[in-house]
Scaffold this motif. Structure first.
Motif, PDB file in Angstrom:
ATOM      1  N   LYS A 170     -27.177   5.363 -40.870  1.00 27.02           N
ATOM      2  CA  LYS A 170     -27.229   6.641 -40.299  1.00 27.02           C
ATOM      3  C   LYS A 170     -28.315   7.018 -39.450  1.00 27.02           C
ATOM      4  O   LYS A 170     -29.586   6.559 -40.141  1.00 27.02           O
ATOM      5  CB  LYS A 170     -26.966   6.938 -42.100  1.00 27.02           C
ATOM      6  N   CYS A 171     -28.231   7.344 -38.710  1.00 24.38           N
ATOM      7  CA  CYS A 171     -29.371   7.940 -37.736  1.00 24.38           C
ATOM      8  C   CYS A 171     -30.064   9.058 -38.493  1.00 24.38           C
ATOM      9  O   CYS A 171     -29.245  10.259 -38.501  1.00 24.38           O
ATOM     10  CB  CYS A 171     -29.163   8.215 -36.126  1.00 24.38           C
ATOM     11  N   GLN A 172     -31.538   9.035 -38.945  1.00 25.03           N
ATOM     12  CA  GLN A 172     -32.225   9.691 -39.317  1.00 25.03           C
ATOM     13  C   GLN A 172     -32.616  10.809 -38.655  1.00 25.03           C
ATOM     14  O   GLN A 172     -32.887  12.147 -38.824  1.00 25.03           O
ATOM     15  CB  GLN A 172     -33.433   9.176 -40.289  1.00 25.03           C
ATOM     16  N   SER A 173     -32.763  11.018 -37.213  1.00 24.02           N
ATOM     17  CA  SER A 173     -32.834  12.275 -36.701  1.00 24.02           C
ATOM     18  C   SER A 173     -31.878  12.749 -35.875  1.00 24.02           C
ATOM     19  O   SER A 173     -31.653  14.022 -36.092  1.00 24.02           O
ATOM     20  CB  SER A 173     -33.138  11.424 -34.829  1.00 24.02           C
ATOM     21  N   CYS A 174     -29.805  12.633 -35.303  1.00 22.87           N
ATOM     22  CA  CYS A 174     -29.096  13.267 -35.244  1.00 22.87           C
ATOM     23  C   CYS A 174     -28.064  13.236 -36.349  1.00 22.87           C
ATOM     24  O   CYS A 174     -27.062  13.985 -36.888  1.00 22.87           O
ATOM     25  CB  CYS A 174     -27.773  12.823 -33.695  1.00 22.87           C
ATOM     26  N   GLN A 175     -28.145  12.437 -37.329  1.00 21.95           N
ATOM     27  CA  GLN A 175     -27.419  11.588 -38.497  1.00 21.95           C
ATOM     28  C   GLN A 175     -25.982  11.795 -38.310  1.00 21.95           C
ATOM     29  O   GLN A 175     -25.302  12.028 -39.237  1.00 21.95           O
ATOM     30  CB  GLN A 175     -27.632  13.811 -39.621  1.00 21.95           C
ATOM     31  N   ASP A 207     -22.284  11.645 -27.945  1.00 21.38           N
ATOM     32  CA  ASP A 207     -22.855  12.102 -26.538  1.00 21.38           C
ATOM     33  C   ASP A 207     -24.493  11.413 -26.777  1.00 21.38           C
ATOM     34  O   ASP A 207     -25.596  11.740 -26.556  1.00 21.38           O
ATOM     35  CB  ASP A 207     -22.684  12.735 -26.066  1.00 21.38           C
ATOM     36  N   THR A 208     -24.878  10.775 -27.621  1.00 21.08           N
ATOM     37  CA  THR A 208     -25.948  10.459 -27.929  1.00 21.08           C
ATOM     38  C   THR A 208     -26.271   8.879 -27.918  1.00 21.08           C
ATOM     39  O   THR A 208     -24.952   7.721 -28.393  1.00 21.08           O
ATOM     40  CB  THR A 208     -26.797  10.778 -29.292  1.00 21.08           C
ATOM     41  N   TRP A 209     -26.839   8.492 -27.180  1.00 22.44           N
ATOM     42  CA  TRP A 209     -27.624   7.384 -27.368  1.00 22.44           C
ATOM     43  C   TRP A 209     -28.814   6.207 -28.219  1.00 22.44           C
ATOM     44  O   TRP A 209     -29.365   7.381 -28.620  1.00 22.44           O
ATOM     45  CB  TRP A 209     -28.265   6.450 -25.734  1.00 22.44           C
ATOM     46  N   HIS A 210     -27.687   5.054 -29.028  1.00 19.22           N
ATOM     47  CA  HIS A 210     -28.604   4.397 -29.612  1.00 19.22           C
ATOM     48  C   HIS A 210     -29.360   3.667 -29.500  1.00 19.22           C
ATOM     49  O   HIS A 210     -28.875   2.491 -28.966  1.00 19.22           O
ATOM     50  CB  HIS A 210     -28.529   4.886 -30.800  1.00 19.22           C
ATOM     51  N   VAL A 211     -31.245   3.587 -29.070  1.00 17.20           N
ATOM     52  CA  VAL A 211     -31.428   2.226 -28.531  1.00 17.20           C
ATOM     53  C   VAL A 211     -31.916   1.499 -29.672  1.00 17.20           C
ATOM     54  O   VAL A 211     -33.620   2.111 -29.594  1.00 17.20           O
ATOM     55  CB  VAL A 211     -32.036   2.916 -26.807  1.00 17.20           C
ATOM     56  N   LEU A 227     -34.538   4.597 -31.008  1.00 14.90           N
ATOM     57  CA  LEU A 227     -34.295   5.898 -29.983  1.00 14.90           C
ATOM     58  C   LEU A 227     -33.295   5.821 -30.404  1.00 14.90           C
ATOM     59  O   LEU A 227     -32.346   5.838 -30.001  1.00 14.90           O
ATOM     60  CB  LEU A 227     -34.928   5.592 -28.380  1.00 14.90           C
ATOM     61  N   CYS A 228     -33.495   8.113 -30.735  1.00 18.50           N
ATOM     62  CA  CYS A 228     -32.724   8.988 -30.579  1.00 18.50           C
ATOM     63  C   CYS A 228     -32.567   9.220 -28.849  1.00 18.50           C
ATOM     64  O   CYS A 228     -32.848  10.260 -28.970  1.00 18.50           O
ATOM     65  CB  CYS A 228     -32.201   9.775 -31.637  1.00 18.50           C
ATOM     66  N   LEU A 229     -31.411   8.990 -28.160  1.00 20.56           N
ATOM     67  CA  LEU A 229     -31.621   9.570 -26.846  1.00 20.56           C
ATOM     68  C   LEU A 229     -29.988  10.241 -26.003  1.00 20.56           C
ATOM     69  O   LEU A 229     -29.050   9.882 -25.971  1.00 20.56           O
ATOM     70  CB  LEU A 229     -31.702   8.250 -25.814  1.00 20.56           C
TER      71      LEU A 229
HETATM   72 ZN   LIG Z   1     -29.126   9.781 -33.848  1.00 22.35          ZN
END
Ligand SMILES: [Zn+2]
Length: 543
Positions: free
Chosen positions: A293-298, A499-503, A524-526
């Motif tokens: 789970k991305c901590q930025s965009c959840q 619509d969010t890239w994860h790098v 990166l949450c991009l």
């Molecule tokens: Zn994210």
């Protein structure tokens, strides 16, 4: 043997009784062909980095002491070694000073030496614009190298390319035929490809088509492009923001398709770009929580699982190679393959297919047959305890291992033993794919060649299938318990969620990234925003 007195005078007062870079040389003799970096590094830091020029006597002394001091340095290669040591961007003056010294005593620098000099020019070019005179010198060296040899060796081609790209006119285009020339003897190096691709993005009228073609060629040949190529593109986009959404999207798709990991330098540049043009790009550093789970965009990262259709195409292609092209089981006899197929038809499907030999030797090769057999039996028990149907692949010689442990394997799993010379992974993949989409396999093998032979379209599908289904042994504890590495269920490369890239990115560029499936620590949450009419105008004024 060494003239320490002169060298002592040579070196600035370091407080040492004799030059540090030669100290203890007698203790360790460097292997031929490899530079002993510690001693030469001291030559760099104690002498070359402190001086812009050396007297003829000093150069002669350095030269002689290297020839005397190192078995692999001789009169033929010492000049290139010296220029290799003064290769930093601020050492151009010193490098040129050395070449002048060689000429002053009537010797002609060889191709390797001039090639190294071109690399020093290139290093300087990355720090500051080169003067007209310097560029003229580069072109003159390139010309003389090419005039003397109709065909240049790969290293010289690479050096000349590095010289040409450091000049500002159109001459860098002459590096392209050199890249082709390199293909005659070997695959062009990452450095040569990267220098040209970087230049193609960098020049005033960029040749994007060329840059992307070189990037594709590199990635297809499993040569990760150097950071400088991406940085050249990002620097360009910082000034030409109208192109940013399309070009950045192209870059992200490229990284995804080839599973390329960028370095921290590139990630930092992306973040800088996002603070420069926040209306076009948002890039935040993030970590992954449990289950990806991305901590930025959840959002959760995309599951790695492939679709039914992709699995069908993958297994059809693999089985077709088995049945029609027959290039899979290269080390096996047709009789053995036929016997195996009959065996699989009779005993499949399995829940897990285990590469017995791979398991046995995965905690070290210096084990008794008893220990090897016991390890295989423990792995079988691991899956039998979960009521899984297991196939163990092994070799004929395993019959001679511990009777008791092999008896356990035999009674709790299907066991197929191949000829001692056969490769096990084709059998493993065949049985796993034949058993259906849910079946896992147990092996440490990275299956590189199999992935490669499936071709560019199916390779990423295979890699995703592999990541989802591959178990392997991490270690065995003192008490005999095993620690099993389970598959990671979310994707590990660049990809888009909604619509969010994860790098993901790594700390440093590496020429040989691992093929194993590890979760990168940094992401990166991009978010790429499409330009609206208003922001479009803004983008233009930025030029
Ligand atoms: Zn994210």
């Amino acid at each position: 043997m060494y003239n320490l007195r002169l060298l002592r005078n040579l070196l600035p007062s370091t407080g040492h009784a004799h030059p540090r870079w030669l100290a203890s040389q007698h203790k360790r003799r460097p292997q031929p062909g490899s530079l002993p970096p510690d001693r030469l590094e001291q030559l760099r830091s104690d002498l070359f980095e402190r001086r812009q020029e050396l007297s003829g006597a000093e150069w002669a002394e350095v030269r002689q002491s290297l020839v005397d001091g190192y078995k692999h340095i001789n009169g033929h290669n010492v000049d290139a070694v010296i220029l290799g040591v003064c290769s930093g961007p601020s050492q151009l003056a010193l490098a040129k000073n050395y070449v002048e010294f060689l000429r002053s005593r009537g010797s002609k620098p060889n191709a390797a030496t001039l090639g190294r000099l071109l690399r020093v020019y290139n290093a300087a070019y990355h720090e500051r614009p080169l003067s007209e005179a310097e560029q003229a010198e580069i072109l003159q060296i390139c010309q003389s190298l090419q005039a003397e040899h109709e065909t240049l060796d790969a290293t010289s081609c690479e050096n000349v390319i590095h010289g040409l790209v450091a000049t500002s006119g159109d001459d860098w285009h002459r590096g392209l035929p050199l890249l082709e020339m390199m293909k005659v003897t070997s695959a062009p190096s990452v450095a040569a490809y990267s220098a040209l691709a970087e230049k193609a993005f960098n020049v005033e009228t960029p040749d994007q088509q060329l840059a992307w073609r070189l990037l594709e060629e590199m990635a297809t040949a499993r040569k990760p492009p150097k950071c400088e190529v991406y940085l050249a593109l990002l620097n360009r986009l910082a000034n030409e923001t109208a192109q940013l959404p399309a070009q950045l999207s192209r870059l992200l798709h490229f990284l995804e398709r080839h599973e390329v990991l960028v370095s921290q330098r590139v990630a930092v540049r992306l973040q800088e770009l996002s603070s420069q043009v926040p209306h076009l790009l948002e890039a935040r550093a993030t970590n992954l929580g449990a289950l990806g789970k991305c901590q930025s965009c959840q959002q959760h990262l995309q599951p790695v699982a492939i679709s039914d259709d992709e699995f069908r195409r993958l297994s059809e292609c693999f089985l077709e190679r088995v049945l029609i092209r027959r290039d899979v089981f290269q080390r096996s006899t047709p009789e053995e393959v036929a016997r195996f197929k009959r065996f699989v038809e009779k005993t499949a499907p399995y829940d897990c297919v285990i590469d017995g030999l791979n398991v046995a030797y995965s905690t070290g090769t210096k084990k008794t047959p008893q220990q090897l057999a016991k390890l295989v039996a423990t792995v079988v028990r691991h899956f039998r305890d979960q009521d899984k149907r297991v196939l163990v692949l092994g070799r004929e010689h395993m019959r001679n291992w511990s009777k008791q442990a092999m008896h356990y394997v035999h009674s709790n799993a299907s066991l197929f033993l191949t000829n001692n010379l056969s490769h096990d992974d084709p059998f493993l993949l065949y049985a796993t794919l034949r058993s259906g989409q849910e079946t896992d396999f147990f092996s440490r093998d990275l299956m590189r060649t199999h992935a490669f032979h499936l071709g560019p379209e199916l390779k990423p599908v295979f890699r995703r299938w592999q990541q989802e289904h591959q178990f392997s042994l991490v270690t065995q504890t003192q008490t005999g318990q095993i620690i099993v590495k389970e598959p990671i269920r979310h994707r590990l490369c660049v990809h888009k969620v909604a619509d969010t890239w994860h790098v993901p990115y790594c700390e440093q560029y590496t020429l040989h990234p691992t093929d194993s499936f590890e979760v990168p620590a940094n992401w990166l949450c991009l978010k790429l925003n499409q330009q609206t009419g208003a922001t479009k105008a803004k983008g233009k004024t930025r030029r």
